[in-house]
Design a protein around this motif. Structure first.
Motif, PDB file in Angstrom:
ATOM      1  N   ASP A  88      36.098  48.158  43.862  1.00 52.98           N
ATOM      2  CA  ASP A  88      35.240  48.267  44.722  1.00 52.98           C
ATOM      3  C   ASP A  88      33.663  48.343  44.194  1.00 52.98           C
ATOM      4  N   LYS A  91      32.828  44.953  43.403  1.00 45.54           N
ATOM      5  CA  LYS A  91      32.612  44.024  44.654  1.00 45.54           C
ATOM      6  C   LYS A  91      31.032  44.475  45.426  1.00 45.54           C
ATOM      7  N   HIS A  98      36.425  39.223  36.508  1.00 45.80           N
ATOM      8  CA  HIS A  98      37.605  38.414  36.446  1.00 45.80           C
ATOM      9  C   HIS A  98      38.357  38.995  35.055  1.00 45.80           C
ATOM     10  N   GLU A 105      45.525  43.758  35.858  1.00 41.06           N
ATOM     11  CA  GLU A 105      46.839  43.472  36.513  1.00 41.06           C
ATOM     12  C   GLU A 105      47.919  43.488  35.247  1.00 41.06           C
ATOM     13  N   ASP A 142      49.644  49.986  43.325  1.00 36.44           N
ATOM     14  CA  ASP A 142      48.558  49.843  44.142  1.00 36.44           C
ATOM     15  C   ASP A 142      47.478  49.214  43.104  1.00 36.44           C
ATOM     16  N   SER A 145      48.317  45.638  42.963  1.00 33.12           N
ATOM     17  CA  SER A 145      47.817  44.900  43.972  1.00 33.12           C
ATOM     18  C   SER A 145      46.406  44.675  44.267  1.00 33.12           C
ATOM     19  N   ASP A 146      45.715  45.764  43.887  1.00 39.67           N
ATOM     20  CA  ASP A 146      44.214  45.642  44.155  1.00 39.67           C
ATOM     21  C   ASP A 146      43.691  44.799  43.276  1.00 39.67           C
ATOM     22  N   HIS A 148      45.158  42.169  41.828  1.00 34.17           N
ATOM     23  CA  HIS A 148      45.650  40.752  42.374  1.00 34.17           C
ATOM     24  C   HIS A 148      44.713  40.254  43.512  1.00 34.17           C
ATOM     25  N   ASP A 149      44.444  41.356  44.469  1.00 35.45           N
ATOM     26  CA  ASP A 149      43.909  40.844  45.741  1.00 35.45           C
ATOM     27  C   ASP A 149      42.115  40.416  45.462  1.00 35.45           C
ATOM     28  N   ALA A 150      41.849  41.257  44.380  1.00 38.54           N
ATOM     29  CA  ALA A 150      40.437  41.093  43.969  1.00 38.54           C
ATOM     30  C   ALA A 150      40.227  39.934  43.273  1.00 38.54           C
ATOM     31  N   LYS A 152      41.849  37.182  43.876  1.00 33.92           N
ATOM     32  CA  LYS A 152      41.580  36.097  45.032  1.00 33.92           C
ATOM     33  C   LYS A 152      40.345  36.006  45.751  1.00 33.92           C
ATOM     34  N   GLU A 153      40.080  37.306  46.118  1.00 33.40           N
ATOM     35  CA  GLU A 153      38.749  37.425  46.923  1.00 33.40           C
ATOM     36  C   GLU A 153      37.485  37.333  46.178  1.00 33.40           C
TER      37      GLU A 153
END
Length: 164
Positions: A88, A91, A98, A105, A142, A145-146, A148-150, A152-153
Motif C-alpha cells: 500500500d 502504491k 514488481h 508471491e 492474504d 493474494s495482495d 498477486h493483486d498488486a 495486476k493493478e
C-alpha cells in the motif's frame, strides 16, 4: 542473544519492536523504501520458519517450548503482514515494486507449503501453537493474494525509448 520476543501486543497496529530483534528493527528503520522493506520482511519471515523447524526438531527439554514455537509463528505472521502493508505504501508513492511483489508471491507460496506441512505433521506441542499456525497460514494466503493483486493493478514504469 535475543532473536524473537515471545509476547505480541494485542493492539491492532504493531510496531517493529513486537517481534523483530533490535538489529532487524534497525534495518527496517534504515531502509525507508517499500521495496527494500518487503525484501527484509520476507527474509525475516523465512528466518522465523527456519528457526521454528529447528526448534521443533530439538529434543532437549525446554521450560516453555510451546511458547517459543508460538512466538516464532507470531513473528513470522508479523513479518508477512508488514511486507503486505508495504504494498500500500508503494502504491501511494506510485513506486515500481514488481520484483519485490514477485518475491513476496513466490516466497509466500513456499512458506505456505512449509506451514501446511507443519500443520499436517501435528508435531510436539501442536496444541500450544495450532491457532497461531492457522493464523500464519491465513496471513500468508492474504499476503500472496495482495502481492498477486498488486502485480495486476500496478502498472510497470513506462519504458523510455531513445530518440534518434
Amino acid at each position: 542473544m535475543g532473536a524473537t520476543s515471545i509476547g505480541v501486543s494485542a493492539a491492532p497496529q504493531r510496531t517493529s519492536q513486537d517481534y523483530l530483534s533490535s538489529e532487524e528493527a534497525d534495518k527496517i528503520r534504515d531502509n525507508q523504501s517499500p521495496a527494500a522493506r518487503i525484501k527484509l520482511y520476507v527474509s525475516f519471515a523465512e528466518d522465523r520458519i527456519k528457526k521454528f523447524e529447528y526448534e521443533q526438531a530439538r529434543t532437549a527439554p525446554e521450560m516453555d517450548h510451546g511458547a517459543i514455537l508460538n512466538g516464532l509463528l507470531n513473528g513470522y505472521s508479523g513479518c508477512m503482514n508488514d511486507a503486505a502493508e508495504e504494498i500500500d505504501e508503494a502504491k501511494d508513492k506510485q513506486m515500481n515494486i514488481h520484483p519485490e511483489l514477485k518475491l513476496l508471491e513466490s516466497k509466500g507460496k513456499d512458506f505456505l507449503l512449509e506451514l501446511q506441512k507443519i500443520d499436517k505433521a501435528k508435531g510436539p506441542n501442536y496444541g500450544n501453537y495450532n491457532d497461531t499456525l492457522e493464523d500464519a497460514i491465513d496471513g500468508t494466503k492474504d499476503a500472496i493474494s495482495d502481492a498477486h493483486d498488486a502485480l495486476k493493478e500496478m502498472l510497470p514504469a513506462p519504458v523510455r525509448r531513445k530518440q534518434n
